[in-house]
Scaffold this active site. Structure first.
Site, mmCIF file in Angstrom:
data_model
loop_
_atom_site.group_PDB
_atom_site.id
_atom_site.type_symbol
_atom_site.label_atom_id
_atom_site.label_comp_id
_atom_site.label_asym_id
_atom_site.label_seq_id
_atom_site.Cartn_x
_atom_site.Cartn_y
_atom_site.Cartn_z
ATOM 1 N N ARG A 189 -23.936 -45.312 -11.186
ATOM 2 C CA ARG A 189 -23.459 -44.930 -11.881
ATOM 3 C C ARG A 189 -23.118 -45.987 -12.131
ATOM 4 N NH1 ARG A 189 -25.573 -40.078 -9.166
ATOM 5 N NH2 ARG A 189 -27.204 -39.617 -10.391
ATOM 6 N N ASP A 218 -31.092 -45.422 -9.067
ATOM 7 C CA ASP A 218 -31.128 -44.238 -10.095
ATOM 8 C C ASP A 218 -31.349 -44.737 -11.553
ATOM 9 O OD1 ASP A 218 -30.472 -41.317 -10.879
ATOM 10 O OD2 ASP A 218 -28.867 -41.215 -8.588
ATOM 11 N N HIS A 292 -34.865 -39.624 -10.534
ATOM 12 C CA HIS A 292 -33.782 -40.598 -10.783
ATOM 13 C C HIS A 292 -34.345 -41.811 -11.249
ATOM 14 C CE1 HIS A 292 -30.637 -37.337 -10.568
ATOM 15 N NE2 HIS A 292 -30.675 -36.795 -9.217
ATOM 16 N N ASP A 369 -34.536 -35.694 -4.598
ATOM 17 C CA ASP A 369 -34.255 -34.079 -5.824
ATOM 18 C C ASP A 369 -34.000 -34.116 -6.572
ATOM 19 O OD1 ASP A 369 -32.504 -37.636 -5.219
ATOM 20 O OD2 ASP A 369 -31.031 -36.258 -6.317
ATOM 21 N N GLU A 370 -33.804 -32.924 -7.245
ATOM 22 C CA GLU A 370 -34.071 -32.681 -8.727
ATOM 23 C C GLU A 370 -35.055 -33.849 -9.177
ATOM 24 O OE1 GLU A 370 -29.331 -32.519 -9.375
ATOM 25 O OE2 GLU A 370 -29.534 -33.962 -8.735
ATOM 26 N N TYR A 461 -18.275 -32.630 -1.510
ATOM 27 C CA TYR A 461 -18.760 -33.553 -2.607
ATOM 28 C C TYR A 461 -17.589 -33.873 -3.486
ATOM 29 C CZ TYR A 461 -23.711 -33.503 -3.403
ATOM 30 O OH TYR A 461 -24.881 -33.712 -3.093
ATOM 31 N N ASP A 463 -17.047 -36.472 -5.380
ATOM 32 C CA ASP A 463 -16.433 -36.486 -7.054
ATOM 33 C C ASP A 463 -16.669 -35.124 -7.502
ATOM 34 O OD1 ASP A 463 -19.390 -34.548 -6.743
ATOM 35 O OD2 ASP A 463 -20.140 -35.295 -7.828
ATOM 36 N N THR A 508 -20.937 -41.266 -8.198
ATOM 37 C CA THR A 508 -19.465 -41.985 -9.435
ATOM 38 C C THR A 508 -19.839 -42.102 -10.885
ATOM 39 O OG1 THR A 508 -21.358 -44.091 -8.814
ATOM 40 C CG2 THR A 508 -18.948 -43.840 -7.274
#
Length: 652
Positions: A189, A218, A292, A369-370, A461, A463, A508
């Site tokens: 990120r 990502d 991602h 993931d996701e 987590y 962040d 991040t």
């Protein structure tokens, strides 16, 4: 990885502090009184036997090692740290009985079964310091504890004069609870340089972490050179610089420069691996697929199921997902590799083969993931794949992808790890799971005999905001230090042999530089370190806080940034029967006083002290609060708008 409710700012606080054996809380002052501040080691060792007296470092320090080549890393590390801060001569000797020997680093001739491969025994007498271990890693961790016994000035990067370098005498026996003690660093990120990654590793090892999970790809970037696919770094490593609130940036215009980012060459990666190995840290790479993956698709659109991918660009932080229904999200652009496209598996074979050659560590993390499914649902190639393979649901489509991917990983002699969503797709039992969504998914994985690394968002987590949302850049949720300290990496009801360990995860999106990295990691990483290293029965919140405050002084000496949000008050608001707002304030640390004002002025210890729930005056617009310990302010001045209190209390 993102939190699945990004528009709901949850406050993950805790009401369960560590208890004494009789079930009553100790006060912090009591904890501080029974804690010898000279011995404030994090993570807490298995046993400490405090002796009388001190050892004082001489101006000529000699280090003896019975197997010097095997412990060279530790010898060099110790020499550099002592010489830098003290200005003393620090040399080595090959004579065990040398009269001037200061520190002995001894590998055992006969295995000490109690301390295992990473444990150590540390003995400090008035005359000498001895660290004993079965393996070089144990010597290294003993060195970390020894440095924490020295005055805080040992952390200085410059010579400190006019100080007596005394070490309290003690016998310490120590070994880790779990073998996997990790920190995940998202360098996608926002890109962090090779030297900044080394700095991150240096800070990890002070607290006995041994695994760097390196998130390398990502939607916002592809950070590792892959030979044969040059566009991954020529195109995929760069986006448009934006600052502000990630996820809500204005979409870049076609003429804006795509020059923000960077990547690591394979030589850079080799250098980082060697640097980490010298500090007994393994590096696990993560290439996050099939979701991602926008940076890869922007580089090679043929890896997508979607024809419009030829127009895709690397994400700069603009909105690309609709999270209104939770996870998996609804994709506004298709950021997935196509499970029905054979070119994808050729691509992944190349990527995995090079990762396997570069990284000695046995696991490769492949994300999972996701992954949004809405583009798959209307794609003819996916429909054909489902018919051909007998797949009924989109999670089963992803499961097909994951099984093929694992075969590639295994082909190159590695084990595959993935985020816990892959459990929904009939994956192989051999797939190792990294738990993030909730502890229950880690339990489910372990109960079905998957290897598991526990890193549930609700506890680790990093962040997430460290205090109230009014005091931090808004990121998904708030995660206070006391909640992190509750992290239990071995859930009830599972066979511990399936739990590899645990880790903290630092995403991040809202972290733009290495100073903010430090601020978000420390002191919460102290709590995680203690959860994965120290015996479960030794965890005690008040004792931990007393030691943490000693380590704040060490971080100051080291010029390491950290958060003091643990001193901030916690706001709870409700409406009374007559609809007035009532504000209850409490703190994570006992023994602090809270002072407040409603008149827009800055309160100090001469202002009203909080003693009972506050009734908000009818025309007040701001509540200001600050915490003190005695006469000294310790917390930040927090300004809470009354409008925000009204929102939290709900409708009138």
């Amino acid at each position: 990885m993102k939190f699945i409710l990004p528009f709901v700012f949850l406050t993950l606080t805790t009401s369960a502090f560590a208890q004494t054996k009789d079930g009553e809380r100790e006060s912090v002052n009591a904890a501080a009184s029974h804690l010898n501040t000279e011995i404030a080691i994090i993570p807490e060792p298995v046993s400490i036997d405090k002796k009388g007296g001190h050892f004082t470092l001489p101006e000529n320090v000699l280090i003896y090692a019975n197997k010097p080549l095997e412990v060279k890393q530790s010898t060099t590390f110790l020499q550099e740290r002592i010489a830098t801060a003290t200005g003393y001569y620090v040399g080595t000797t090959t004579v065990s009985a040398h009269n001037g020997t200061t520190i002995k680093l001894l590998l055992t001739e006969k295995t000490d079964a109690l301390i295992g491969s990473e444990g150590y025994r540390l003995s400090v007498t008035p005359y000498q310091i001895i660290i004993t271990a079965n393996q070089p890693a144990g010597i290294f961790y003993g060195v970390q504890s020894l440095l924490q016994l020295l005055p805080k000035e040992i952390e200085s990067k410059e010579t400190v004069k006019d100080i007596s370098w005394k070490i309290p005498c003690a016998d310490i026996t120590d070994y880790p609870r779990l073998k996997w003690r990790g920190m995940m660093f998202d360098v996608v990120r926002h890109f962090f340089t090779k030297d900044e990654v080394k700095q991150f590793i240096d800070n990890m090892v002070r607290y006995k972490y041994n695994l760097l999970h390196f998130h390398l790809t990502d939607d916002e970037g592809w950070r590792i050179e892959i030979k044969g696919y040059p566009k991954l770094t020529e195109v995929g490593a760069w986006n448009v610089k934006r600052t502000g609130s990630f996820g809500a940036f204005i979409p870049p215009k076609p003429d804006e420069a795509r020059d923000y980012g960077g990547f690591y060459t394979q030589e850079d990666i080799k250098e980082l691996i060697a640097y980490a190995k010298e500090r007994f840290v393994d590096i696990m790479p993560e290439v996050d697929v099939p979701g991602h993956s926008l940076a890869a698709i922007a580089s090679y659109p043929e890896l997508s199921c979607t024809p419009d991918a030829v127009n895709y660009k690397v994400r700069s932080g603009e909105r690309i997902m609709d999270w209104s229904r939770g996870a998996p999200p609804i994709a506004l652009v298709d950021n997935t590799l196509c499970p029905a496209n054979e070119k994808v598996y050729v691509f992944l074979d190349t990527v995995v083969s090079q990762l396997a050659q570069l990284f000695p560590f046995q696991y490769i993390h492949m994300g999972g993931d996701e992954a949004p499914h809405n583009f798959w649902e209307k794609n003819p190639a996916i429909t054909d794949l489902m018919k051909r393979e007998g797949l009924k649901t989109m999670p089963e489509v992803q499961g097909y992808f994951e099984r093929r991917l694992e075969k590639i990983v295994n082909k190159y002699g590695k084990k595959m790890m993935a985020w816990d969503e892959v459990l929904e797709g009939k994956i192989e039992q051999s797939t190792a799971i990294m738990n993030w969504r909730s502890t229950k998914y880690g339990k489910q994985a372990a109960q079905t005999k998957h290897e598991v690394v526990m890193s549930p968002a609700e506890f680790v987590y990093l962040d997430y905001m460290q205090g109230d949302a009014i005091s931090e850049p808004k990121v998904y949720a708030s995660l206070r230090l006391s909640k992190v300290y509750e992290f239990e990496p071995v859930p009830e009801g599972v066979d511990p042999k399936y739990i590899l360990g645990g880790q903290g995860n630092l995403w991040t999106e809202q972290i733009y530089n290495i100073r903010q990295v430090e601020y978000m990691v420390w002191p919460r990483a102290f709590a995680i370190a203690e959860s994965v290293w120290s015996p479960k029965e030794k965890k005690n919140w008040n004792n931990f806080i007393a030691r943490t405050e000693q380590h704040f002084k060490r971080l100051d000496e080291a010029d390491t940034k950290y958060s003091k949000a643990v001193y901030d008050p916690i706001f709870n608001v409700r409406r009374s029967g007559d609809k007035n707002l009532l504000v209850t304030l409490n703190t994570e640390i006992e023994g602090l006083d809270i002072y407040y004002s409603f008149d827009n002025s800055e309160p100090d210890r001469f202002y009203p002290k909080y003693k009972e729930p506050l009734v908000v005056p009818i025309d007040a617009s701001l509540l200001k609060v600050i915490t003190y310990r005695g006469k000294e302010p310790v917390g930040r001045m927090l300004t809470m708008p009354v409008d925000e209190l009204n929102k939290r209390a709900g409708k009138k």
